[in-house]
Design a protein around this motif. Structure first.
Motif, PDB file in Angstrom:
ATOM      1  N   HIS A 115       5.190 -12.883  -8.990  1.00  0.00           N
ATOM      2  CA  HIS A 115       4.945 -14.254  -8.505  1.00  0.00           C
ATOM      3  C   HIS A 115       4.270 -14.009  -9.267  1.00  0.00           C
ATOM      4  O   HIS A 115       4.214 -15.971  -9.470  1.00  0.00           O
ATOM      5  CB  HIS A 115       4.811 -14.047  -7.190  1.00  0.00           C
ATOM      6  CG  HIS A 115       5.448 -15.152  -6.214  1.00  0.00           C
ATOM      7  ND1 HIS A 115       4.130 -15.831  -6.008  1.00  0.00           N
ATOM      8  CD2 HIS A 115       6.387 -16.206  -5.807  1.00  0.00           C
ATOM      9  CE1 HIS A 115       4.887 -16.878  -5.699  1.00  0.00           C
ATOM     10  NE2 HIS A 115       6.099 -17.079  -5.839  1.00  0.00           N
ATOM     11  N   ALA A 163      13.074 -10.987   0.088  1.00  0.00           N
ATOM     12  CA  ALA A 163      14.308 -11.750   1.252  1.00  0.00           C
ATOM     13  C   ALA A 163      14.416 -11.036   2.777  1.00  0.00           C
ATOM     14  O   ALA A 163      13.955  -9.793   3.127  1.00  0.00           O
ATOM     15  CB  ALA A 163      15.836 -11.551   0.713  1.00  0.00           C
ATOM     16  N   ALA A 179      12.671  -7.905 -12.741  1.00  0.00           N
ATOM     17  CA  ALA A 179      12.067  -9.046 -11.570  1.00  0.00           C
ATOM     18  C   ALA A 179      12.155  -8.397 -10.083  1.00  0.00           C
ATOM     19  O   ALA A 179      12.604  -7.013  -9.871  1.00  0.00           O
ATOM     20  CB  ALA A 179      13.529 -10.285 -11.362  1.00  0.00           C
ATOM     21  N   VAL A 214       6.572  -7.968  -6.055  1.00  0.00           N
ATOM     22  CA  VAL A 214       7.157  -8.980  -6.118  1.00  0.00           C
ATOM     23  C   VAL A 214       5.040  -9.951  -6.143  1.00  0.00           C
ATOM     24  O   VAL A 214       5.581 -10.913  -6.928  1.00  0.00           O
ATOM     25  CB  VAL A 214       6.707  -9.917  -4.397  1.00  0.00           C
ATOM     26  CG1 VAL A 214       7.953 -10.646  -4.381  1.00  0.00           C
ATOM     27  CG2 VAL A 214       8.721  -8.565  -4.237  1.00  0.00           C
ATOM     28  N   GLY A 233      15.655 -12.633 -13.012  1.00  0.00           N
ATOM     29  CA  GLY A 233      15.840 -13.450 -11.818  1.00  0.00           C
ATOM     30  C   GLY A 233      17.367 -13.810 -11.236  1.00  0.00           C
ATOM     31  O   GLY A 233      17.672 -13.568 -10.462  1.00  0.00           O
ATOM     32  N   THR A 282      10.361 -14.759  -5.017  1.00  0.00           N
ATOM     33  CA  THR A 282      10.586 -14.002  -5.563  1.00  0.00           C
ATOM     34  C   THR A 282       9.566 -13.930  -7.665  1.00  0.00           C
ATOM     35  O   THR A 282       9.293 -15.084  -7.559  1.00  0.00           O
ATOM     36  CB  THR A 282      11.429 -14.475  -6.768  1.00  0.00           C
ATOM     37  OG1 THR A 282      12.978 -14.593  -5.127  1.00  0.00           O
ATOM     38  CG2 THR A 282      12.658 -13.887  -8.345  1.00  0.00           C
ATOM     39  N   THR A 284      12.603  -9.550  -5.248  1.00  0.00           N
ATOM     40  CA  THR A 284      12.512 -10.912  -4.841  1.00  0.00           C
ATOM     41  C   THR A 284      12.269 -10.045  -3.061  1.00  0.00           C
ATOM     42  O   THR A 284      12.913  -8.724  -2.649  1.00  0.00           O
ATOM     43  CB  THR A 284      14.115 -10.894  -5.155  1.00  0.00           C
ATOM     44  OG1 THR A 284      13.936 -11.618  -6.062  1.00  0.00           O
ATOM     45  CG2 THR A 284      14.600 -11.881  -3.101  1.00  0.00           C
ATOM     46  N   LEU A 305      19.055 -11.885  -7.855  1.00  0.00           N
ATOM     47  CA  LEU A 305      19.291 -12.546  -7.231  1.00  0.00           C
ATOM     48  C   LEU A 305      21.322 -12.325  -6.936  1.00  0.00           C
ATOM     49  O   LEU A 305      21.887 -12.516  -5.912  1.00  0.00           O
ATOM     50  CB  LEU A 305      19.344 -14.427  -7.232  1.00  0.00           C
ATOM     51  CG  LEU A 305      20.271 -15.580  -6.509  1.00  0.00           C
ATOM     52  CD1 LEU A 305      19.034 -14.828  -5.177  1.00  0.00           C
ATOM     53  CD2 LEU A 305      19.995 -17.286  -6.960  1.00  0.00           C
ATOM     54  N   PHE A 322      15.572 -16.175   1.186  1.00  0.00           N
ATOM     55  CA  PHE A 322      14.748 -15.694  -0.436  1.00  0.00           C
ATOM     56  C   PHE A 322      13.535 -16.278   0.034  1.00  0.00           C
ATOM     57  O   PHE A 322      13.695 -17.449   0.163  1.00  0.00           O
ATOM     58  CB  PHE A 322      15.603 -16.391  -1.040  1.00  0.00           C
ATOM     59  CG  PHE A 322      17.192 -15.087  -1.469  1.00  0.00           C
ATOM     60  CD1 PHE A 322      16.993 -14.006  -2.369  1.00  0.00           C
ATOM     61  CD2 PHE A 322      18.432 -15.461  -1.189  1.00  0.00           C
ATOM     62  CE1 PHE A 322      18.310 -13.468  -2.127  1.00  0.00           C
ATOM     63  CE2 PHE A 322      19.880 -14.566  -1.293  1.00  0.00           C
ATOM     64  CZ  PHE A 322      19.449 -13.606  -1.624  1.00  0.00           C
ATOM     65  N   LYS A 345      18.651 -23.611  -6.760  1.00  0.00           N
ATOM     66  CA  LYS A 345      19.628 -23.442  -5.578  1.00  0.00           C
ATOM     67  C   LYS A 345      20.707 -24.308  -5.261  1.00  0.00           C
ATOM     68  O   LYS A 345      21.314 -23.314  -5.256  1.00  0.00           O
ATOM     69  CB  LYS A 345      18.457 -23.465  -4.418  1.00  0.00           C
ATOM     70  CG  LYS A 345      17.178 -22.916  -4.895  1.00  0.00           C
ATOM     71  CD  LYS A 345      16.175 -23.589  -3.434  1.00  0.00           C
ATOM     72  CE  LYS A 345      15.277 -22.407  -3.107  1.00  0.00           C
ATOM     73  NZ  LYS A 345      13.661 -23.710  -2.386  1.00  0.00           N
ATOM     74  N   TYR A 398       9.591 -13.035 -11.724  1.00  0.00           N
ATOM     75  CA  TYR A 398      10.079 -11.818 -12.871  1.00  0.00           C
ATOM     76  C   TYR A 398       9.351 -12.279 -14.192  1.00  0.00           C
ATOM     77  O   TYR A 398       8.168 -12.584 -13.935  1.00  0.00           O
ATOM     78  CB  TYR A 398      11.399 -12.238 -13.231  1.00  0.00           C
ATOM     79  CG  TYR A 398      10.997 -14.631 -13.515  1.00  0.00           C
ATOM     80  CD1 TYR A 398      10.702 -14.800 -15.320  1.00  0.00           C
ATOM     81  CD2 TYR A 398      11.378 -15.733 -13.309  1.00  0.00           C
ATOM     82  CE1 TYR A 398      10.481 -16.243 -15.370  1.00  0.00           C
ATOM     83  CE2 TYR A 398      11.023 -16.791 -13.154  1.00  0.00           C
ATOM     84  CZ  TYR A 398      11.254 -17.006 -14.377  1.00  0.00           C
ATOM     85  OH  TYR A 398      11.009 -18.200 -14.666  1.00  0.00           O
TER      86      TYR A 398
END
Length: 322
Positions: free
Chosen positions: A199, A251, A247, A195, A275, A263, A249, A279, A260, A304, A265
């Motif tokens: 990121h 969470a 990717a 991550v 991504g 994240t 994430t 997700l 979340f 989002k 990728y």
């Protein structure tokens, strides 16, 4: 001083780090018994935060009922150039900050009474979530309070992917399949470095540092990961395309919810929207597990809302000694 058991409801204070840490078993039990508790209120998140960022002035209020821990409000005093102020433990890296369990009003009053007697004239209760009882508490004597709208934290349903996103998801799954196949694996705490790497690369490409560029934050989160995993609150997933991480994430989990936090990728694999693939898979898994709510936390990034996010507004409270 560690609180002594009581046969009646009472409020008290902890000002010692060792006593704060000693609360962990009771604290965990309280968290699991509290409907709607957020992972950011769990000791697996807040105790490492205190170890990384805490000051010499811990001010934790607790509420006991029939001898059991029934409420907790962790706070501390931060020294600043314009004078000391009270903040919730977790401030800065934590998207929701709130009292846990019962007794929010007496706990808040106990902390403000204590720090007021020490010359603290300001308390900032930041990132208080919509469900919190703190904004509805009476203001203690000697203080004034002003509440304002804070950060937006979009929330989306896990089981209702919007049609436009669903089409994009199908298209990119097909592309990833033709590119050598894709798979999502749960990596646990050990996957945190994936991550971090993805990121940081993503944000660097945009000319921004991102939260995981801060070495102090990174050190704190590295100590948080195994504790969250041991508590069953961590979901760290990695998407691989043709066997290569595309990717990842980070969470957090709680009953009925997935949260979340971060994240990353690989921009070189943007042609399959890694991504989106990751997700989508995580939302489908959460829905299958009976977690209907996906919390995207602070920030109003467009993706989002593309997934059906609706703003839930945090609140910020400023208490001033009068």
């Amino acid at each position: 001083m560690r609180p002594e058991p009581s046969t009646r409801s009472s409020v008290g204070l902890i000002e010692d780090t060792a006593a704060f840490a000693a609360l962990e078993p009771e604290w965990d039990a309280l968290w699991r018994a509290t409907e709607g508790a957020c992972p950011f209120q769990h000791p697996a998140w807040l105790l490492p935060w205190w170890g990384a960022f805490g000051t010499a002035r811990l001010r934790v209020a607790y509420w006991r009922a029939e001898g059991r821990l029934a409420g907790l409000f962790p706070a501390y005093v931060l020294e600043e150039a314009d004078g000391p102020k009270l903040l919730p433990v977790g401030a800065g890296t934590t998207d929701h900050l709130d009292a846990l369990g019962a007794g929010a009003e007496p706990m808040l009053h106990a902390v403000l009474d204590r720090v007021g007697s020490e010359g603290v004239r300001r308390a900032d209760l930041i990132d208080v979530p919509p469900r919190s009882g703190l904004p509805g508490t009476a203001v203690p004597p000697g203080w004034s309070a002003a509440w304002a709208e804070g950060a937006a934290c979009p929330v989306a349903p896990t089981g209702a992917i919007p049609p436009g996103v669903a089409r994009k998801l199908r298209m990119n799954r097909n592309r990833a399949g033709r590119a050598g196949g894709w798979a999502v694996r749960e990596a646990g705490a050990a996957g945190f470095e994936t991550v971090v790497a993805l990121h940081q690369a993503r944000w660097a490409a945009d000319g921004e540092p991102g939260i995981l560029a801060d070495m102090a934050v990174l050190a704190c989160l590295r100590s948080v990961m195994p504790r969250l995993e041991a508590a069953g609150l961590l979901r760290l997933a990695v998407l691989e395309v043709a066997g290569v991480a595309a990717a990842a994430t980070l969470a957090l989990l709680s009953p009925g919810r997935i949260w979340f936090y971060a994240t990353g990728y690989d921009a070189e694999q943007a042609f399959v929207s890694p991504g989106t693939l990751l997700l989508g898979a995580m939302l489908e898994q959460a829905a299958a597990e009976g977690r209907p709510d996906a919390h995207f936390l602070r920030g109003q990034e467009g993706y989002k809302y593309a997934w059906g996010g609706v703003d839930q507004m945090n609140r910020d409270g400023r208490f001033t000694r009068v």
